[in-house]
Design a protein around this motif. Structure first.
Motif, short mmCIF file in Angstrom:
data_model
loop_
_atom_site.label_atom_id
_atom_site.label_comp_id
_atom_site.label_asym_id
_atom_site.label_seq_id
_atom_site.Cartn_x
_atom_site.Cartn_y
_atom_site.Cartn_z
N LYS A 173 45.30 41.01 29.83
CA LYS A 173 45.22 41.40 31.24
C LYS A 173 44.05 40.71 31.94
O LYS A 173 44.15 40.28 33.09
CB LYS A 173 45.10 42.91 31.37
CG LYS A 173 45.18 43.39 32.83
CD LYS A 173 45.15 44.89 32.91
CE LYS A 173 45.40 45.33 34.36
NZ LYS A 173 44.46 44.73 35.32
N ARG A 174 42.91 40.62 31.24
CA ARG A 174 41.73 39.97 31.83
C ARG A 174 42.04 38.51 32.12
O ARG A 174 41.66 37.96 33.19
CB ARG A 174 40.54 40.07 30.87
CG ARG A 174 39.25 39.39 31.41
CD ARG A 174 38.52 40.33 32.36
NE ARG A 174 39.08 40.34 33.69
CZ ARG A 174 38.72 39.55 34.69
NH1 ARG A 174 37.80 38.62 34.51
NH2 ARG A 174 39.27 39.67 35.87
N ALA A 175 42.73 37.85 31.18
CA ALA A 175 43.08 36.44 31.39
C ALA A 175 44.02 36.28 32.59
O ALA A 175 43.86 35.37 33.41
CB ALA A 175 43.73 35.88 30.12
N GLU A 176 45.00 37.19 32.69
CA GLU A 176 45.94 37.12 33.83
C GLU A 176 45.22 37.38 35.15
O GLU A 176 45.45 36.67 36.14
CB GLU A 176 47.06 38.14 33.62
CG GLU A 176 47.97 37.82 32.44
CD GLU A 176 48.94 38.95 32.14
OE1 GLU A 176 48.82 40.01 32.78
OE2 GLU A 176 49.82 38.76 31.28
N ASP A 177 44.34 38.39 35.17
CA ASP A 177 43.60 38.69 36.41
C ASP A 177 42.69 37.54 36.80
O ASP A 177 42.56 37.21 37.99
CB ASP A 177 42.77 39.97 36.22
CG ASP A 177 43.64 41.21 36.10
OD1 ASP A 177 44.84 41.11 36.44
OD2 ASP A 177 43.14 42.26 35.68
N HIS A 178 42.04 36.93 35.80
CA HIS A 178 41.13 35.83 36.11
C HIS A 178 41.91 34.62 36.63
O HIS A 178 41.45 33.92 37.55
CB HIS A 178 40.35 35.44 34.86
CG HIS A 178 39.34 34.35 35.10
ND1 HIS A 178 38.22 34.52 35.89
CD2 HIS A 178 39.32 33.05 34.70
CE1 HIS A 178 37.53 33.39 35.95
NE2 HIS A 178 38.18 32.48 35.24
N ALA A 179 43.08 34.37 36.05
CA ALA A 179 43.91 33.25 36.54
C ALA A 179 44.33 33.49 37.99
O ALA A 179 44.32 32.55 38.82
CB ALA A 179 45.13 33.09 35.64
N SER A 180 44.69 34.72 38.30
CA SER A 180 45.06 35.05 39.69
C SER A 180 43.87 34.86 40.61
O SER A 180 44.01 34.36 41.74
CB SER A 180 45.57 36.49 39.76
OG SER A 180 46.71 36.66 38.98
N PHE A 181 42.68 35.26 40.15
CA PHE A 181 41.47 35.10 40.95
C PHE A 181 41.21 33.62 41.24
O PHE A 181 40.92 33.23 42.38
CB PHE A 181 40.28 35.72 40.21
CG PHE A 181 38.95 35.29 40.75
CD1 PHE A 181 38.46 35.83 41.94
CD2 PHE A 181 38.18 34.36 40.08
CE1 PHE A 181 37.22 35.43 42.44
CE2 PHE A 181 36.94 33.95 40.58
CZ PHE A 181 36.47 34.48 41.76
N GLU A 182 41.29 32.79 40.21
CA GLU A 182 41.03 31.36 40.41
C GLU A 182 42.04 30.74 41.38
O GLU A 182 41.69 29.88 42.20
CB GLU A 182 41.09 30.65 39.07
CG GLU A 182 39.90 30.97 38.16
CD GLU A 182 39.93 30.17 36.88
OE1 GLU A 182 41.03 29.80 36.45
OE2 GLU A 182 38.84 29.91 36.31
N GLU A 183 43.28 31.19 41.29
CA GLU A 183 44.30 30.67 42.21
C GLU A 183 43.96 31.06 43.65
O GLU A 183 44.08 30.24 44.57
CB GLU A 183 45.67 31.21 41.81
CG GLU A 183 46.80 30.68 42.69
CD GLU A 183 48.15 31.19 42.25
OE1 GLU A 183 49.15 30.89 42.95
OE2 GLU A 183 48.22 31.88 41.23
N ARG A 184 43.53 32.33 43.84
CA ARG A 184 43.15 32.76 45.20
C ARG A 184 41.93 32.00 45.71
O ARG A 184 41.84 31.71 46.91
CB ARG A 184 42.86 34.26 45.20
CG ARG A 184 44.08 35.13 44.97
CD ARG A 184 43.77 36.58 45.29
NE ARG A 184 42.70 37.13 44.48
CZ ARG A 184 42.87 37.67 43.29
NH1 ARG A 184 44.09 37.73 42.76
NH2 ARG A 184 41.85 38.17 42.61
#
Length: 354
Positions: A149-160
């Motif tokens: 979940k942390r990896a998915e959230d961080h990937a979403s953050f970087e995309e934003r």
């Protein structure tokens, strides 16, 4: 299943009871009439009829049957546990009496006490070790889920962090172009320019279209774009702060999991050490019991008495098991009839109510 129950309730309220049906319900009637001969079957049908009379939902009837069946299953499971314990008790006691035929009664008694104690200790320790292993597995799964979940959230953050500044940049371009145009331009000229620009440059097309606005409307558009830009810039800052907090929370959770894992591993190792000691002690107690056997007459009488008691337990267990099996079968038969032959069952029970 819920739809079947609702359909069954409608059928129940509409069915006309025919005691001796010669139609498709004849088989159902025969099954239900056969159940009347058993006390539990009659009681179940009485209860269903009463619930139907009180207009209880069919789901309540199904729940009642399920609870009754599950209660019998639980009773049987409890009985099986007692039976296993009794069989273990019988085995240990008779083993003790067999040893006392050849060895001293005092030594046999002490050794039997030790055997029972170490056997109980071993069972508890083995259960504890198995529980610790299960808890360690749960922790591993929790950690894996947290990391994913942390990896998915961080990937979403970087995309934003990439896309939002681009939107802000686009708003800056639009704002700059809007500030440079003259309001209330000639509509025909604007349309001609739009036709020339086409869909290849949406920002330029937007600017051309905005040039037809009045000065007041144009200013309103510029204000809205400025507000949107400020909101997006603030969202970037908020998103960064939230990302930092989420990372801190994640790291704290990982630390907590690691601490729990270390504690469980230490406890498990301690239990494994104690288990080895208990197994050695159990082996020694059995050898002592075997080596010290005496008092043939006393041990023989004790063995006979114990065998009689164990046989009585087995007889009672077999009788109770047979009875519960029959009762569970009756409940399952009623459940199957309600699930597959609702119309006939409703007609039969409707007649009971009438």
């Amino acid at each position: 299943m819920k739809a079947i129950f609702i359909l069954g309730l409608v059928i129940f309220t509409q069915a006309v009871f025919v005691k001796h049906a010669s139609e498709p319900h004849a088989a159902v009637f025969a099954q239900l009439e056969a159940l009347e001969d058993h006390p539990l079957g009659k009681k179940i049908l009485d209860t269903i009829a009463l619930q139907m009379k009180n207009k209880s939902p069919l789901s309540d009837i199904a729940k009642m049957l399920q609870d009754l069946r599950e209660n019998l299953v639980l009773q049987q499971q409890d009985a099986e546990l007692v039976h296993v314990a009794q069989e273990a008790d019988c085995e240990a006691e008779i083993y003790g009496y067999n040893r006392r035929i050849d060895f001293a009664s005092n030594e046999i008694t002490e050794a039997t006490i030790d055997i029972n104690k170490y056997t109980a200790d071993i069972e508890l320790l083995e259960t504890d070790i198995a529980n610790k292993e299960q808890q360690l597995l749960i922790l591993a799964n929790q950690e894996e889920q947290l990391r994913q979940k942390r990896a998915e959230d961080h990937a979403s953050f970087e995309e934003r962090q990439i896309t939002t500044p681009k939107v802000v940049e686009a708003l800056d371009v639009i704002a700059a172009k809007l500030s440079a145009i003259q309001p209330e331009a000639d509509a025909e000229a604007v349309l001609a320019e739009l036709e020339r620009v086409g869909g290849n440059n949406p920002i330029l097309a937007l600017v051309q279209l905005a040039s037809t606005f009045s000065a007041e409307k144009l200013q309103n558009v510029q204000d809205k774009i400025a507000e949107l830009r400020a909101s997006l810039e603030q969202s970037i800052i908020d998103d960064q702060e939230e990302e930092v907090q989420q990372q801190l929370n994640f790291e704290a959770q990982i630390v907590e999991i690691n601490e729990q894992r270390a504690a469980l591993q230490s406890e498990k190792a301690d239990s494994e050490t104690k288990l080895g000691q208990a197994q050695v002690q159990l082996a020694a107690a059995k050898k002592r019991k075997y080596d010290a056997g005496r008092e043939l007459d006393s041990a023989t009488k004790g063995k006979v008495a114990k065998e009689a008691e164990c046989e009585a337990w087995r007889t009672q267990y077999a009788r109770d098991t047979e009875q519960r099996t029959v009762e569970i079968g009756i409940i399952r038969q009623v459940e199957q009839i309600l699930a597959t032959k609702l119309e006939g069952a409703s007609s039969y029970i409707k007649g009971r109510i009438n």
